[in-house]
Design an enzyme around this catalytic site. Structure first.
Site, PDB file in Angstrom:
ATOM      1  N   ASP A 349      47.426  -2.239 -10.866  1.00  0.00           N
ATOM      2  CA  ASP A 349      48.755  -1.944 -11.644  1.00  0.00           C
ATOM      3  C   ASP A 349      49.954  -2.563 -10.921  1.00  0.00           C
ATOM      4  O   ASP A 349      49.816  -3.055  -9.736  1.00  0.00           O
ATOM      5  CB  ASP A 349      48.853  -0.250 -11.227  1.00  0.00           C
ATOM      6  CG  ASP A 349      50.064   0.414 -11.897  1.00  0.00           C
ATOM      7  OD1 ASP A 349      50.347   0.286 -13.085  1.00  0.00           O
ATOM      8  OD2 ASP A 349      50.864   0.852 -10.925  1.00  0.00           O
ATOM      9  N   GLU A 378      48.185  -6.333 -13.917  1.00  0.00           N
ATOM     10  CA  GLU A 378      49.392  -6.199 -14.841  1.00  0.00           C
ATOM     11  C   GLU A 378      50.400  -6.749 -14.748  1.00  0.00           C
ATOM     12  O   GLU A 378      51.228  -6.816 -13.981  1.00  0.00           O
ATOM     13  CB  GLU A 378      49.699  -4.548 -14.862  1.00  0.00           C
ATOM     14  CG  GLU A 378      50.895  -4.123 -15.724  1.00  0.00           C
ATOM     15  CD  GLU A 378      51.378  -2.976 -15.422  1.00  0.00           C
ATOM     16  OE1 GLU A 378      52.085  -2.467 -16.106  1.00  0.00           O
ATOM     17  OE2 GLU A 378      51.272  -2.449 -14.371  1.00  0.00           O
ATOM     18  N   ASP A 453      51.816   2.388 -21.653  1.00  0.00           N
ATOM     19  CA  ASP A 453      53.178   2.017 -21.365  1.00  0.00           C
ATOM     20  C   ASP A 453      54.009   1.614 -22.540  1.00  0.00           C
ATOM     21  O   ASP A 453      55.155   1.404 -22.553  1.00  0.00           O
ATOM     22  CB  ASP A 453      53.106   0.842 -20.395  1.00  0.00           C
ATOM     23  CG  ASP A 453      52.763   1.336 -18.910  1.00  0.00           C
ATOM     24  OD1 ASP A 453      53.034   2.317 -18.452  1.00  0.00           O
ATOM     25  OD2 ASP A 453      51.958   0.487 -18.275  1.00  0.00           O
ATOM     26  N   ARG A 501      50.495   9.047 -25.458  1.00  0.00           N
ATOM     27  CA  ARG A 501      49.335   9.554 -24.839  1.00  0.00           C
ATOM     28  C   ARG A 501      48.732  10.700 -25.457  1.00  0.00           C
ATOM     29  O   ARG A 501      48.287  11.812 -24.771  1.00  0.00           O
ATOM     30  CB  ARG A 501      49.916   9.649 -23.365  1.00  0.00           C
ATOM     31  CG  ARG A 501      50.397   8.538 -22.586  1.00  0.00           C
ATOM     32  CD  ARG A 501      50.832   8.630 -21.165  1.00  0.00           C
ATOM     33  NE  ARG A 501      51.507   7.694 -20.735  1.00  0.00           N
ATOM     34  CZ  ARG A 501      52.028   7.244 -19.548  1.00  0.00           C
ATOM     35  NH1 ARG A 501      51.892   8.392 -18.685  1.00  0.00           N
ATOM     36  NH2 ARG A 501      52.495   6.228 -19.098  1.00  0.00           N
TER      37      ARG A 501
END
Length: 612
Positions: A349, A378, A453, A501
Site C-alpha cells: 500500500d 501501489e 480506490d 465497495r
C-alpha cells in the site's frame, strides 16, 4: 540563412538502438539527423542530476534520409537507474536545443529556445518476475463485501459499536459525526471462508492470482488501519482458515497475495493503543512503550504525524531498527510468517511513502523465504521516473518491486473508449510506458480498470455496457497482468468510496457482462500470444485501434472501433492459406483473399482474431 531541420525519434531503431529500457552494461547508440552540416553535442544527465556535454561524431551525409548523421554511444556499465539526454546543435554560430516533445512522451522530439525536455533511458538489472504471476489474471477481493461463508449468513465475531447491514444488497454508507469522523464502522459479514467457498467460481474466470485487501485485525471494514499484523481479523476468520484457503487455491492453480500496509498503523492498535483496547503498552500510552520510537510525535502524546492527517492512522518510521526487525528482518517476521502460512506475495500500500531502503530489504527477505514470491507496489504514475518526497524512486531498477499498479494505462483506456482521446494519442501514451519500463516489468504491471480506490468502471462509463466491453477487451489483450475487481464482472456500479465497495450481487449478476468476462478472461488465460507476445500497433487511417500480439508462429490481431459509426478495415500480409478465427464469436472464420481480410466493424464493435 536557410533554416536547419533537426530530427530525433527515440522509437526509431535507426536513431536509438536498442529501443527502450536497457540492462546495465548495454551500449546505447544515439543518432540525430540534421539537414545542414553543423556541430552537434549531446547533454547527458544521470540519476543524481550530474550533467555532462559531449560532442557527437559526424557519420556523414545519408542520401536515404537526406540528412547529415551524428552519433554517440552511451556505455551504461557504470550507470544507475536513469539517464536523460537532449541535444545542442551549433549552426553558423547559432545554438539550437533539441529534446523530447513537450509532454515528454518519447518518440519524435522538437526544438527549444531554452529548457528542453529530455529523453529518458531506463537502466536496470535484469531480475525475473515469476511466470505464475506475470502470465496470469488477478481477482481482487474486498473481503467484507465478497461472500459470507457461514451458514445462514451469520456474521462472524461482530465488533463492538459497529453497524451490520440488514440485507446483503444494501448500499454502503458511513456513519460520521459533525467533524466528518467515522463513529461506527459498517460491515456486511464477508469472510475468508466465503472466499474459500467461491474458489471454483473465481477459477472459472481464468484467474490465477487472488489479491486480498487487508485481512489483519483492525477496527474498520477496510483494514488499512492495522491493529495487529500477527492476527487475522476475527470477523474474517483465523490462521487455520487462511492456511486452508491458500492450500485449496493452490490446488486449483491459484495463489494468494496479501495487502501490506506498512507506512502507518491504526491508532486503535496494539502498537499505538490510543484507546486502551489492547493489553499491550502502546506508544500513545507511555514513553517506555517498546513501540514508542516507531512513531513521530510533535507534542506527546496528542500531536503525532498521521497518514494524510487522518488521526486514526499514525505514520511509522519504517527504517526504525525495531520496526524493520518486526515487519521484515526477524525470524518469523510479519513478512515471513504469512508467506510460510501460504501467501505467495505482497502488495505494498502507498509505496511512495515507503523508503526505497525499506522496499529493498523487504524484497530481499521475500525472495529468501519464497523465491517465487512477488512484490507489487501501489504507484499511481509512471513508476520508472516517479519523484516523491524529494527523491527519485528506484522501483523498477531491479532490487525493489516486481510489479506496479498501472493507473496510467487505466486512464488512457477509459479516455479512448469515451472518445476523450483518439487512437493515435492512445498509442503515443502507451509507447511512452513501453519505452520507459524494463520489459520484464512492462509485462508484469497490474493492469486495472478499477479497484477499491476508484469509481466502478461501469459507473465511469455511464452504465454503457458496450463501452465496458471495449475497455475490457483492450485490458485483457495488452501486455501486463489484467485485474478484475470483484463484482465488475457481475455489473456492479458505484461512485467513490464507499459506493465502489458494494457487496457482490450473488444471484443478481448481470449475465451478459458475466458471460462476456468469463469468455474473454479464459481466452486471455489460454493464449500464449496474449500473455507474453510482442505487441505491434496497426494503422488503419481511421479511429479503429488495432494491434497484433506475436509469439513464434502465433499471431492474434485485436481491432476495436470506439466510434459511433461503422468502420471498414483491411488486414494485410495474411497468407492465403491461413485460417482466421474470431475468438469471441463462437469461432467464426474469415476468408483470406489476395493476402488480406476485409472486416466491417459496427459501432463499438471489437474483434479478437487468431491467425493460424
Amino acid at each position: 540563412m536557410d533554416d536547419i531541420q533537426i530530427f530525433h525519434d527515440s522509437h526509431n531503431i535507426q536513431l536509438r538502438n536498442p529501443f527502450g529500457a536497457v540492462t546495465i552494461g548495454t551500449k546505447v547508440r544515439i543518432r540525430i539527423w540534421t539537414s545542414k552540416k553543423c556541430s552537434v553535442y549531446i547533454n547527458l544527465i544521470n540519476f543524481y542530476n550530474n550533467q555532462v556535454e559531449v560532442q557527437m561524431n559526424e557519420i556523414g551525409w545519408n542520401g536515404y534520409v537526406n540528412s547529415w548523421v551524428y552519433e554517440n554511444e552511451i556505455d551504461t556499465s557504470n550507470c544507475f537507474g536513469l539517464i536523460y539526454y537532449y541535444f545542442r546543435v551549433n549552426y553558423c554560430g547559432r545554438n539550437i536545443l533539441y529534446g523530447n516533445n513537450i509532454e515528454s512522451l518519447g518518440g519524435e522530439g522538437q526544438t527549444y529556445f531554452n529548457d528542453p525536455k529530455s529523453y529518458q533511458i531506463t537502466i536496470y538489472s535484469n531480475e525475473k518476475v515469476p511466470n505464475w504471476y506475470k502470465k496470469g489474471i488477478i481477482y481482487q477481493i474486498f473481503v467484507d463485501r465478497f461472500f459470507n461463508g457461514n451458514k445462514e449468513g451469520k456474521v462472524l465475531n461482530p465488533k463492538k459499536n459497529t453497524f451490520i447491514y440488514g440485507k446483503w444488497d444494501d448500499d454502503p454508507m458511513y456513519i460520521k459525526d459533525e467533524q466528518g469522523n467515522i463513529v461506527r464502522w459498517d460491515f456486511y459479514g464477508g469472510n475468508l471462508l466465503g472466499v474459500k467457498k467461491k474458489l471454483k467460481y473465481i477459477k472459472s474466470l481464468g484467474v490465477s492470482t487472488i489479491y486480498l485487501n487487508p485481512i489483519f485485525d483492525s477496527p474498520s471494514c477496510h483494514k488499512y488501519d492495522t491493529g495487529d499484523y500477527e492476527k487475522i481479523d476475527p470477523m474474517f476468520g483465523d490462521e487455520e482458515i487462511f492456511k486452508e484457503l491458500c492450500s485449496e487455491a493452490e490446488d486449483l492453480g491459484m495463489r494468494i497475495i496479501l495487502d501490506g500496509v506498512f507506512s502507518h498503523t491504526g491508532s486503535d492498535s496494539k502498537y499505538f493503543n490510543k484507546f486502551g483496547n489492547y493489553d499491550s503498552l502502546g506508544a500513545y500510552q507511555s514513553l517506555e512503550s517498546p513501540y514508542y520510537r516507531w512513531y513521530r510525535f510533535n507534542d506527546y502524546p496528542k500531536l503525532y504525524e498521521a497518514w494524510w492527517g487522518f488521526s486514526n492512522m499514525p505514520n511509522v518510521d519504517e527504517l526504525n531498527p525495531s520496526y524493520l526487525d518486526y515487519i521484515i528482518r526477524n525470524n518469523n517476521s510479519i513478512i515471513e510468517k504469512w508467506l510460510k502460512l501460504g501467501a505467495s506475495g505482497w502488495r505494498l500500500d502507498v509505496a511512495d511513502e515507503l523508503p526505497d531502503e525499506f522496499i529493498k530489504i523487504l524484497k530481499k527477505k521475500l525472495k529468501e523465504v519464497k523465491a517465487e514470491g512477488v512484490l507489487i507496489g501501489e504507484v499511481w504514475e509512471d513508476a520508472s521516473n516517479k519523484y516523491s518526497y524529494n527523491r527519485r524512486r528506484e522501483y523498477l531498477f531491479g532490487s525493489e518491486l516486481d510489479s506496479v499498479t498501472n493507473y496510467p494505462l487505466r486512464q488512457i483506456i477509459l479516455d479512448l473508449v469515451r472518445n476523450y482521446i483518439g487512437n493515435r494519442y492512445f498509442i503515443k501514451k502507451y509507447m511512452s510506458l513501453k519505452e520507459n519500463y524494463p520489459k520484464e516489468y512492462f509485462y508484469s504491471t497490474m493492469n486495472i480498470l478499477g479497484n477499491h480506490d476508484t469509481e466502478r468502471v461501469l459507473t465511469i462509463l455511464n452504465n454503457n455496457i458496450s463501452l465496458l466491453k471495449l475497455a475490457v477487451v483492450i485490458q485483457m489483450t495488452l501486455p501486463g497482468v489484467p485485474l478484475i475487481y470483484y463484482g465488475d464482472e457481475a455489473g456492479l456500479t458505484g461512485g467513490k468510496d464507499p459506493y465502489n465497495r458494494k457487496a457482490y450481487p450473488w444471484g443478481k449478476e448481470n449475465k451478459d457482462i458475466l458471460n462476456f468476462y468469463t469468455k474473454i478472461s479464459n481466452i486471455r488465460a489460454s493464449e500464449e500470444a496474449l500473455k507474453s507476445g510482442e505487441i505491434k500497433f496497426l494503422d488503419f487511417n481511421n479511429e479503429v485501434l488495432g494491434y497484433e500480439r506475436l509469439i513464434g508462429n502465433e499471431k492474434i490481431v485485436v481491432v476495436v472501433n470506439t466510434m459511433e459509426k461503422k468502420e471498414n478495415i483491411s488486414l494485410y500480409d495474411v497468407n492465403d492459406g491461413n485460417t482466421v478465427i474470431d475468438l469471441m464469436s463462437n469461432d467464426k472464420r474469415y476468408e483470406v483473399k489476395n493476402s488480406q481480410i476485409e472486416i466491417e466493424l459496427k459501432s463499438h464493435e471489437y474483434k479478437i482474431l487468431k491467425i493460424l
